[in-house]
Design a protein around this motif. Sequence first.
Motif, PDB file in Angstrom:
ATOM      1  N   ILE A 111       1.883   7.782 -12.702  1.00  0.00           N
ATOM      2  CA  ILE A 111       1.475   7.311 -11.373  1.00  0.00           C
ATOM      3  C   ILE A 111       1.236   5.805 -11.413  1.00  0.00           C
ATOM      4  O   ILE A 111       0.507   5.298 -12.271  1.00  0.00           O
ATOM      5  N   PHE A 112       1.870   5.115 -10.474  1.00  0.00           N
ATOM      6  CA  PHE A 112       1.679   3.671 -10.359  1.00  0.00           C
ATOM      7  C   PHE A 112       0.491   3.403  -9.450  1.00  0.00           C
ATOM      8  O   PHE A 112       0.401   3.931  -8.333  1.00  0.00           O
ATOM      9  N   THR A 113      -0.418   2.573  -9.924  1.00  0.00           N
ATOM     10  CA  THR A 113      -1.601   2.216  -9.149  1.00  0.00           C
ATOM     11  C   THR A 113      -1.664   0.706  -9.014  1.00  0.00           C
ATOM     12  O   THR A 113      -1.519  -0.021 -10.002  1.00  0.00           O
ATOM     13  N   LEU A 114      -1.843   0.248  -7.793  1.00  0.00           N
ATOM     14  CA  LEU A 114      -2.028  -1.185  -7.592  1.00  0.00           C
ATOM     15  C   LEU A 114      -3.241  -1.640  -8.382  1.00  0.00           C
ATOM     16  O   LEU A 114      -4.241  -0.924  -8.487  1.00  0.00           O
ATOM     17  N   SER A 115      -3.194  -2.830  -8.953  1.00  0.00           N
ATOM     18  CA  SER A 115      -4.280  -3.319  -9.798  1.00  0.00           C
ATOM     19  C   SER A 115      -5.574  -3.434  -9.006  1.00  0.00           C
ATOM     20  O   SER A 115      -5.583  -3.532  -7.778  1.00  0.00           O
ATOM     21  N   ASN A 152       0.810  -1.221   0.000  1.00  0.00           N
ATOM     22  CA  ASN A 152       0.000   0.000   0.000  1.00  0.00           C
ATOM     23  C   ASN A 152       0.841   1.267   0.000  1.00  0.00           C
ATOM     24  O   ASN A 152       0.432   2.310  -0.522  1.00  0.00           O
ATOM     25  N   ILE A 153       2.042   1.208   0.569  1.00  0.00           N
ATOM     26  CA  ILE A 153       2.899   2.384   0.680  1.00  0.00           C
ATOM     27  C   ILE A 153       3.307   2.935  -0.684  1.00  0.00           C
ATOM     28  O   ILE A 153       3.635   4.118  -0.813  1.00  0.00           O
ATOM     29  N   ILE A 154       3.275   2.097  -1.723  1.00  0.00           N
ATOM     30  CA  ILE A 154       3.725   2.559  -3.041  1.00  0.00           C
ATOM     31  C   ILE A 154       2.561   2.912  -3.961  1.00  0.00           C
ATOM     32  O   ILE A 154       2.780   3.340  -5.102  1.00  0.00           O
ATOM     33  N   ASN A 155       1.339   2.752  -3.484  1.00  0.00           N
ATOM     34  CA  ASN A 155       0.174   3.006  -4.335  1.00  0.00           C
ATOM     35  C   ASN A 155       0.014   4.495  -4.627  1.00  0.00           C
ATOM     36  O   ASN A 155       0.258   5.351  -3.773  1.00  0.00           O
ATOM     37  N   GLN A 156      -0.348   4.797  -5.863  1.00  0.00           N
ATOM     38  CA  GLN A 156      -0.638   6.165  -6.304  1.00  0.00           C
ATOM     39  C   GLN A 156       0.582   7.081  -6.211  1.00  0.00           C
ATOM     40  O   GLN A 156       0.467   8.266  -5.910  1.00  0.00           O
ATOM     41  N   LEU A 157       1.752   6.522  -6.507  1.00  0.00           N
ATOM     42  CA  LEU A 157       2.978   7.323  -6.510  1.00  0.00           C
ATOM     43  C   LEU A 157       3.641   7.248  -7.876  1.00  0.00           C
ATOM     44  O   LEU A 157       3.475   6.285  -8.625  1.00  0.00           O
ATOM     45  N   ALA A 158       4.402   8.294  -8.183  1.00  0.00           N
ATOM     46  CA  ALA A 158       5.194   8.337  -9.410  1.00  0.00           C
ATOM     47  C   ALA A 158       6.643   8.611  -9.042  1.00  0.00           C
ATOM     48  O   ALA A 158       6.956   9.072  -7.938  1.00  0.00           O
ATOM     49  N   SER A 159       7.538   8.333  -9.977  1.00  0.00           N
ATOM     50  CA  SER A 159       8.963   8.579  -9.757  1.00  0.00           C
ATOM     51  C   SER A 159       9.206  10.076  -9.523  1.00  0.00           C
ATOM     52  O   SER A 159       8.557  10.907 -10.171  1.00  0.00           O
ATOM     53  N   PRO A 160      10.066  10.492  -8.585  1.00  0.00           N
ATOM     54  CA  PRO A 160      10.990   9.676  -7.783  1.00  0.00           C
ATOM     55  C   PRO A 160      10.418   9.211  -6.449  1.00  0.00           C
ATOM     56  O   PRO A 160      11.065   8.468  -5.731  1.00  0.00           O
ATOM     57  N   GLN A 161       9.204   9.707  -6.086  1.00  0.00           N
ATOM     58  CA  GLN A 161       8.615   9.292  -4.813  1.00  0.00           C
ATOM     59  C   GLN A 161       8.367   7.782  -4.782  1.00  0.00           C
ATOM     60  O   GLN A 161       8.441   7.149  -3.724  1.00  0.00           O
ATOM     61  N   LEU A 162       8.095   7.209  -5.942  1.00  0.00           N
ATOM     62  CA  LEU A 162       7.849   5.774  -6.013  1.00  0.00           C
ATOM     63  C   LEU A 162       9.095   4.992  -5.593  1.00  0.00           C
ATOM     64  O   LEU A 162       9.014   4.042  -4.805  1.00  0.00           O
ATOM     65  N   ILE A 204       9.573   2.711 -13.204  1.00  0.00           N
ATOM     66  CA  ILE A 204      10.830   3.187 -12.614  1.00  0.00           C
ATOM     67  C   ILE A 204      11.951   3.245 -13.639  1.00  0.00           C
ATOM     68  O   ILE A 204      12.768   4.173 -13.631  1.00  0.00           O
ATOM     69  N   TYR A 205      11.976   2.276 -14.558  1.00  0.00           N
ATOM     70  CA  TYR A 205      13.078   2.216 -15.518  1.00  0.00           C
ATOM     71  C   TYR A 205      12.614   2.270 -16.974  1.00  0.00           C
ATOM     72  O   TYR A 205      13.422   2.547 -17.858  1.00  0.00           O
ATOM     73  N   GLY A 206      11.340   1.960 -17.225  1.00  0.00           N
ATOM     74  CA  GLY A 206      10.903   1.719 -18.590  1.00  0.00           C
ATOM     75  C   GLY A 206      10.139   2.854 -19.235  1.00  0.00           C
ATOM     76  O   GLY A 206      10.463   4.033 -19.077  1.00  0.00           O
ATOM     77  N   ASN A 207       9.052   2.496 -19.917  1.00  0.00           N
ATOM     78  CA  ASN A 207       8.339   3.457 -20.758  1.00  0.00           C
ATOM     79  C   ASN A 207       7.212   4.190 -20.044  1.00  0.00           C
ATOM     80  O   ASN A 207       6.438   4.904 -20.682  1.00  0.00           O
ATOM     81  N   GLN A 208       7.087   4.024 -18.712  1.00  0.00           N
ATOM     82  CA  GLN A 208       6.055   4.756 -17.972  1.00  0.00           C
ATOM     83  C   GLN A 208       6.649   5.564 -16.822  1.00  0.00           C
ATOM     84  O   GLN A 208       5.952   5.895 -15.865  1.00  0.00           O
ATOM     85  N   VAL A 209       7.930   5.882 -16.928  1.00  0.00           N
ATOM     86  CA  VAL A 209       8.589   6.684 -15.896  1.00  0.00           C
ATOM     87  C   VAL A 209       7.884   8.035 -15.784  1.00  0.00           C
ATOM     88  O   VAL A 209       7.616   8.699 -16.788  1.00  0.00           O
TER      89      VAL A 209
END
Length: 657
Positions: free
Chosen positions: A574-578, A339-349, A566-571
């Motif tokens: 926002i990352f969202t848990l499925s 849950n700690i990584i939900n709804q975050l984008a780089s670099p906060q992710l 973090i490294y690829g084509n969506q840097v």
Amino acid sequence: MNLLKKLCLVVGLVFAFAKAESQVVINEFDANTPSTDTAEFIELKSDAPFFSLHGYVLVLFNGSSSFTTGMGRSYYALDLDSYTTDSNGLFVIGGSDVSPVADVLLLNNTIQNGTDAIALYLGNDTDWPEFTFASPSNLVQSVIYGTQANSIQNLINLLGQQPVYNEAINGNNDTESFQLKMDGTFEVKAPTPHALNDASFPSYIGLSFTTSKLELTEPDSFDVIFTLSQAPTAAFTLGFSFHNFGFNTADYTGATTFTIPAGQNSTTLSYTIVDDALDEGDESLLIDLDNNLPVGFKRLKDREELFVIDNDFQVAGYGTPLAPTYGNVSSSAPANYYNIINQLASPQLELAITTLIAEENIVRIHTYSDVTDILKEADVSPLNSNKVWLMYTEQERRVINFQTSSSSIGKWNREHIWSRSRGRFTDIEYDGLSDGMSIWTETNADSLRHGQSDAHHLRATDGPENSSRGNSDYPEYNGPISSQGSWHGDVARALFYMDLRYNNLTLVNGNPANSTIGQLGDLATLIQWHRNDPPDDFEMNRNNVVYNWQINRNPFIDLPDLVEFIYGNQVGQIFTLSEETEVLSQIVCTPNPTNNELRLAHIISPVALFIYDAYGRMVLTQELNQDTTIYHDLKSGIYLVHFKKGNQTRVEKLLVR
């Protein structure tokens, strides 16, 4: 010769006697032997046979230039109170390959190669705590050996003046020893432990034994042949044992006493390994001779190691990396773990992931020796529970064939995916001790040395292939020619983990020089490897195993899409848990332990429920569309509850009373 020990070519010898005629002397010594010094020894000689060594102590001194451990300080002391010389007045202290067998066994590589000193004193080992300076007080005899002038002088100042001898005078310093002559000087000759220095023939009858097989599979039979170097005048009888951890008399049939008749040189005994129905794992069987030989007999060796292959192995419910399966092994991550990584984008992710996988007071690190035990479980072959799966060579190897010596042929060892030298990982306290899961060291993102034993980037590998990889980048190293690349994604995700787990480690594009500290490449290749070789059941299983030990997970195995953010084509996105992960993370299962009912709450979307017993048998299944109470008649025991939605599964343990 062990390169970790100090090489020496010239030996200096000094004698200082506590009384006019000593009853015990240093008669022969060999500190410098081939490879890892398993045949090193010190031989004492008494004026009379069967002489008690009570009141003597043997002390070894470090002549190195170290201000804390060397300059004439003691590094080993052996109290001789309980020992007696033999019929020739001889007593030998030595390594595991000394033949005849040493009276006192030293850990291999104990006697330093020089410049150092060996001394015999009157007294006790308590007189010589570690790092005590050498002294002439109560000194019976001392021997200084080495080539470093300053170190020799330090020892001379402490122990007295001496002549200097050249250990390599014959060019064979690895295969010759120093032997005391009648005139009190030493000469360099072939080693003769347990034999008088001037004897033309051994003054003992040697006992040895061989086996007809070194590897056995239940229910194999084998022979042990016992041999004396010359026929005895009376029947010779001796006992011995088969043992090693769980191996005992229930595992074989046959006698453990042999007799060689008078006038004969040998006898043969036959044995059969019992074929039981138990999965005990492959075992290393030791044959140990008793030590109560008659006077005049010596053991030329005292043990032999055989491998016993258990035919009652287990097969896992998932495939090997070469024949991968998916979805049969579920993540054991606790609910809300990510849950700690939900709804975050780089670099906060990235910062949130580092916080999660390096959380101080939560995440644990174990000793490097513990890692061996972790890998036996984490890298177990799905085809045979008594084997490990080797990463680069994509093959099985028996668990018992772990490398324990300098020889790596046919052995497996521990490969640092982020090479040790380029991470500057160092040992932690007690790294040589396997102390189990319940003892650990606290760690955090700045504990870079803990990369030495972080099992998320350590894998079972073929010994020689591990050496071939060295500290190269990827794909500068791309495995042996025969490799099918089934390990590519595993390597990539292990390195993504290391990149975020430890500060001062960075994945970069390209291939930095192999001496570069803190950087490893090639990032672009690793991203592609990850995409082409997604996490399979084998990798998920090892993630679960390592989590049990370290209380952290590799998130790139559980959530492979993270790589793109973090490294690829969506840097930057926002990352969202499925949705599936969100739904499963909210389910609450109570009570636990339970008697006959199970209350399931916060079911916001249809979920499939599966309950398995300890044998992996499904005992209950149900579709859940809303909060539900299930009444059951499950027997007492531990169960696994699987909540499944789409491709996601959440697993919980359930205790039924």
